[in-house]
Motif scaffolding. Sequence first.
Motif, PDB file in Angstrom:
ATOM      1  N   PHE A  46      23.102  34.402  -8.667  1.00 53.00           N
ATOM      2  CA  PHE A  46      22.974  35.515  -8.097  1.00 53.00           C
ATOM      3  C   PHE A  46      24.247  36.076  -7.292  1.00 53.00           C
ATOM      4  O   PHE A  46      25.025  35.055  -6.907  1.00 53.00           O
ATOM      5  CB  PHE A  46      21.806  35.560  -7.143  1.00 53.00           C
ATOM      6  N   LEU A  47      24.237  37.384  -6.927  1.00 51.62           N
ATOM      7  CA  LEU A  47      25.380  37.946  -5.982  1.00 51.62           C
ATOM      8  C   LEU A  47      24.800  38.118  -4.654  1.00 51.62           C
ATOM      9  O   LEU A  47      23.682  38.851  -4.710  1.00 51.62           O
ATOM     10  CB  LEU A  47      26.168  39.118  -6.733  1.00 51.62           C
ATOM     11  N   CYS A  48      25.597  37.972  -3.657  1.00 50.81           N
ATOM     12  CA  CYS A  48      24.898  37.998  -2.418  1.00 50.81           C
ATOM     13  C   CYS A  48      26.217  38.485  -1.341  1.00 50.81           C
ATOM     14  O   CYS A  48      27.127  37.751  -1.582  1.00 50.81           O
ATOM     15  CB  CYS A  48      24.432  36.920  -1.959  1.00 50.81           C
ATOM     16  N   THR A  49      25.781  39.473  -0.593  1.00 45.29           N
ATOM     17  CA  THR A  49      26.600  39.726   0.726  1.00 45.29           C
ATOM     18  C   THR A  49      26.720  38.545   1.677  1.00 45.29           C
ATOM     19  O   THR A  49      25.473  37.882   1.670  1.00 45.29           O
ATOM     20  CB  THR A  49      26.627  40.942   1.113  1.00 45.29           C
ATOM     21  N   ARG A  50      27.830  38.450   2.824  1.00 45.19           N
ATOM     22  CA  ARG A  50      27.495  37.747   3.716  1.00 45.19           C
ATOM     23  C   ARG A  50      26.237  37.903   4.709  1.00 45.19           C
ATOM     24  O   ARG A  50      25.363  37.078   5.141  1.00 45.19           O
ATOM     25  CB  ARG A  50      28.593  37.698   4.520  1.00 45.19           C
ATOM     26  N   ASP A  51      26.160  39.435   4.958  1.00 43.44           N
ATOM     27  CA  ASP A  51      25.033  39.767   5.778  1.00 43.44           C
ATOM     28  C   ASP A  51      23.676  39.830   5.193  1.00 43.44           C
ATOM     29  O   ASP A  51      22.525  39.386   5.743  1.00 43.44           O
ATOM     30  CB  ASP A  51      25.118  41.361   6.169  1.00 43.44           C
ATOM     31  N   SER A  52      23.762  39.908   3.765  1.00 49.05           N
ATOM     32  CA  SER A  52      22.346  39.864   3.133  1.00 49.05           C
ATOM     33  C   SER A  52      21.704  38.194   3.119  1.00 49.05           C
ATOM     34  O   SER A  52      20.633  38.011   3.141  1.00 49.05           O
ATOM     35  CB  SER A  52      22.426  40.203   1.744  1.00 49.05           C
ATOM     36  N   TRP A  53      22.688  37.234   3.004  1.00 49.49           N
ATOM     37  CA  TRP A  53      22.274  35.921   3.088  1.00 49.49           C
ATOM     38  C   TRP A  53      21.665  35.457   4.413  1.00 49.49           C
ATOM     39  O   TRP A  53      20.730  34.862   4.250  1.00 49.49           O
ATOM     40  CB  TRP A  53      23.686  35.005   2.849  1.00 49.49           C
ATOM     41  N   MET A  54      21.950  35.972   5.421  1.00 51.03           N
ATOM     42  CA  MET A  54      21.634  35.948   6.584  1.00 51.03           C
ATOM     43  C   MET A  54      20.019  36.361   6.600  1.00 51.03           C
ATOM     44  O   MET A  54      19.035  35.579   7.251  1.00 51.03           O
ATOM     45  CB  MET A  54      22.126  36.399   7.929  1.00 51.03           C
ATOM     46  N   HIS A  55      19.771  37.325   6.080  1.00 46.26           N
ATOM     47  CA  HIS A  55      18.293  37.926   5.837  1.00 46.26           C
ATOM     48  C   HIS A  55      17.636  36.877   4.862  1.00 46.26           C
ATOM     49  O   HIS A  55      16.398  37.064   4.936  1.00 46.26           O
ATOM     50  CB  HIS A  55      18.279  39.426   5.527  1.00 46.26           C
ATOM     51  N   VAL A  56      18.358  36.631   4.056  1.00 45.40           N
ATOM     52  CA  VAL A  56      17.375  35.603   2.842  1.00 45.40           C
ATOM     53  C   VAL A  56      16.898  34.402   3.524  1.00 45.40           C
ATOM     54  O   VAL A  56      16.068  34.003   3.355  1.00 45.40           O
ATOM     55  CB  VAL A  56      18.548  35.692   1.544  1.00 45.40           C
ATOM     56  N   LEU A  57      17.988  33.967   4.432  1.00 45.17           N
ATOM     57  CA  LEU A  57      17.628  32.859   5.063  1.00 45.17           C
ATOM     58  C   LEU A  57      16.391  32.963   6.162  1.00 45.17           C
ATOM     59  O   LEU A  57      15.405  32.243   6.201  1.00 45.17           O
ATOM     60  CB  LEU A  57      18.646  32.128   6.042  1.00 45.17           C
ATOM     61  N   GLN A  58      16.374  34.243   6.691  1.00 45.80           N
ATOM     62  CA  GLN A  58      15.218  34.562   7.644  1.00 45.80           C
ATOM     63  C   GLN A  58      13.758  34.721   6.711  1.00 45.80           C
ATOM     64  O   GLN A  58      12.816  34.028   7.248  1.00 45.80           O
ATOM     65  CB  GLN A  58      15.464  35.922   8.246  1.00 45.80           C
ATOM     66  N   GLN A  59      14.171  35.263   5.435  1.00 48.54           N
ATOM     67  CA  GLN A  59      12.802  35.188   4.453  1.00 48.54           C
ATOM     68  C   GLN A  59      12.375  33.600   4.167  1.00 48.54           C
ATOM     69  O   GLN A  59      11.142  33.493   4.190  1.00 48.54           O
ATOM     70  CB  GLN A  59      13.129  36.177   3.149  1.00 48.54           C
ATOM     71  N   LEU A  60      13.197  33.066   3.899  1.00 45.56           N
ATOM     72  CA  LEU A  60      12.898  31.532   3.562  1.00 45.56           C
ATOM     73  C   LEU A  60      12.172  30.903   4.961  1.00 45.56           C
ATOM     74  O   LEU A  60      11.167  30.240   4.529  1.00 45.56           O
ATOM     75  CB  LEU A  60      14.044  30.716   3.221  1.00 45.56           C
ATOM     76  N   GLN A  61      12.811  31.040   6.041  1.00 50.30           N
ATOM     77  CA  GLN A  61      12.281  30.357   7.165  1.00 50.30           C
ATOM     78  C   GLN A  61      10.708  30.890   7.598  1.00 50.30           C
ATOM     79  O   GLN A  61       9.981  30.363   7.907  1.00 50.30           O
ATOM     80  CB  GLN A  61      13.140  30.678   8.306  1.00 50.30           C
ATOM     81  N   GLU A  62      10.511  32.162   7.331  1.00 51.14           N
ATOM     82  CA  GLU A  62       9.441  32.976   7.710  1.00 51.14           C
ATOM     83  C   GLU A  62       8.089  32.896   6.559  1.00 51.14           C
ATOM     84  O   GLU A  62       7.147  33.225   6.433  1.00 51.14           O
ATOM     85  CB  GLU A  62       9.743  34.264   7.766  1.00 51.14           C
ATOM     86  N   GLY A  63       8.873  31.980   5.441  1.00 51.73           N
ATOM     87  CA  GLY A  63       7.782  32.002   4.169  1.00 51.73           C
ATOM     88  C   GLY A  63       7.512  32.949   3.456  1.00 51.73           C
ATOM     89  O   GLY A  63       6.564  32.945   2.536  1.00 51.73           O
ATOM     90  N   ASP A  64       8.256  34.180   3.683  1.00 49.42           N
ATOM     91  CA  ASP A  64       8.143  35.212   2.615  1.00 49.42           C
ATOM     92  C   ASP A  64       8.350  35.064   1.269  1.00 49.42           C
ATOM     93  O   ASP A  64       7.995  35.663   0.242  1.00 49.42           O
ATOM     94  CB  ASP A  64       9.069  36.483   3.211  1.00 49.42           C
ATOM     95  N   ILE A  65       9.536  34.159   0.971  1.00 43.06           N
ATOM     96  CA  ILE A  65       9.759  33.496  -0.269  1.00 43.06           C
ATOM     97  C   ILE A  65       9.911  32.122  -0.295  1.00 43.06           C
ATOM     98  O   ILE A  65      10.068  31.661   0.689  1.00 43.06           O
ATOM     99  CB  ILE A  65      11.072  34.504  -0.883  1.00 43.06           C
TER     100      ILE A  65
END
Length: 437
Positions: free
Chosen positions: A73-92
Amino acid sequence: MSTRSPFSPFLLLFFSFLLTSHAEIRYKEVRSDSRSIIPFDEFGFTHTSRLELNLTGVAVSEPDADLTQLGFFLCTRDSWMHVLQQLQEGDIHCALESNLIKLVARLSSFKGASFFNTPYDVNDANQFALVFANCLAPQVSVSMNVHSAMYNLEGKNPQHRDYLSAGSAVLPRVYFFLFLVYTALACLWVVVLYRKRLTAFRIHYFMLALVLLKALNLICEAEDKSYIKRTGTAHGWDVLFYIFSFLKGITLFTLIVLIGTGWSFLKPYLQDREKKVLMIVIPLQVVANIAQVVLDETGPFTQDWITWKQVFLLVDVICCCAVLFPIVWSIKNLREAARTDGKAAVNLMKLTLFRQYYIVVICYIYFTRVVVYALMTITSYKYSWTSVIASEFATLAFYVFTGYKFRPEAHNPYFVIDDEEEEAAAEALKLEDEFEL
């Protein structure tokens, strides 16, 4: 549900350490790698860009593994921080499930095939990192051969490809212009040495060698970037660039040490402790250049990339600190000589010169190591070339200052002192001593 958390500090380090986008066509071999996240290259895309991903020899340690949990996948630096937040909150439960990434391909598309090739058009102008995610169990490893090419399209013609990142497209012209500047400086210095040949020391010819090496380094880098821009590969120009970069780095640090010790200006020889500084700095520069080659040629996908990056930064900091000691020693010796040999004014002027040089060296090191890094991190990817210009112009200013202050002169204004200046200098030293007490 995935049993592996895709949170990876490695990718965060990758984003924080990666200062340039290499952007050339790359071929990488991944062997039995069980990392949850494997970062590849980072590239600045325009509105008309493309990623070509070619995979061969894909193998997973567990034959019955769910290949939908493996993908690029392709990801920007800012997007990756939000992806980590999604993972920690259990959304994905896997980074490939996030709506904040650009999914390029899952390995399930490769199942049963010996060859996989997918073009992916990027229409969003931004800087993206190409990342591989392994959301299977931690013990599951992956092996594959990855051939990637990221480029921007010039207009609508797919044949006109620019393999340099959007923020690096102007660098070939920048480096060529700087090559002309340093060539002109070298010619000017040759004229100065010819006219002042009776008062020129060996160190002045050493300065000429440094300017010539810098010019050769710049022309090789200009051609290297230009060739990558057109073809995506370096094909030998990078070898010349590394050679001249290596020689230029050693020569620069050696010159700073020699000037700092007063070699040729104050004394014709080096003391043992000053020789030890050179014996430390030169091997460290060898290590730093080896680390730089590894970083540039392997890319951040290798498991020891972060280690090499840390080695390079540590060695660079040690070299920068080491070259300051001889200048401090010279300043101390001149202060003592100003009080004992009866030539207060002469030594005071020399002391002033070396103090100025000490400050300039510190400013040069601080600017090129700290300010330029900060500029890289805060500047938009489209203007990443500005940090290169800032660094190169700081280097140019340092070279010009050094050449001007330590130019060959029969009657150097720093060393021509009359009786009134001698008395004033002695009084200044007396007041300085009283102030210190």
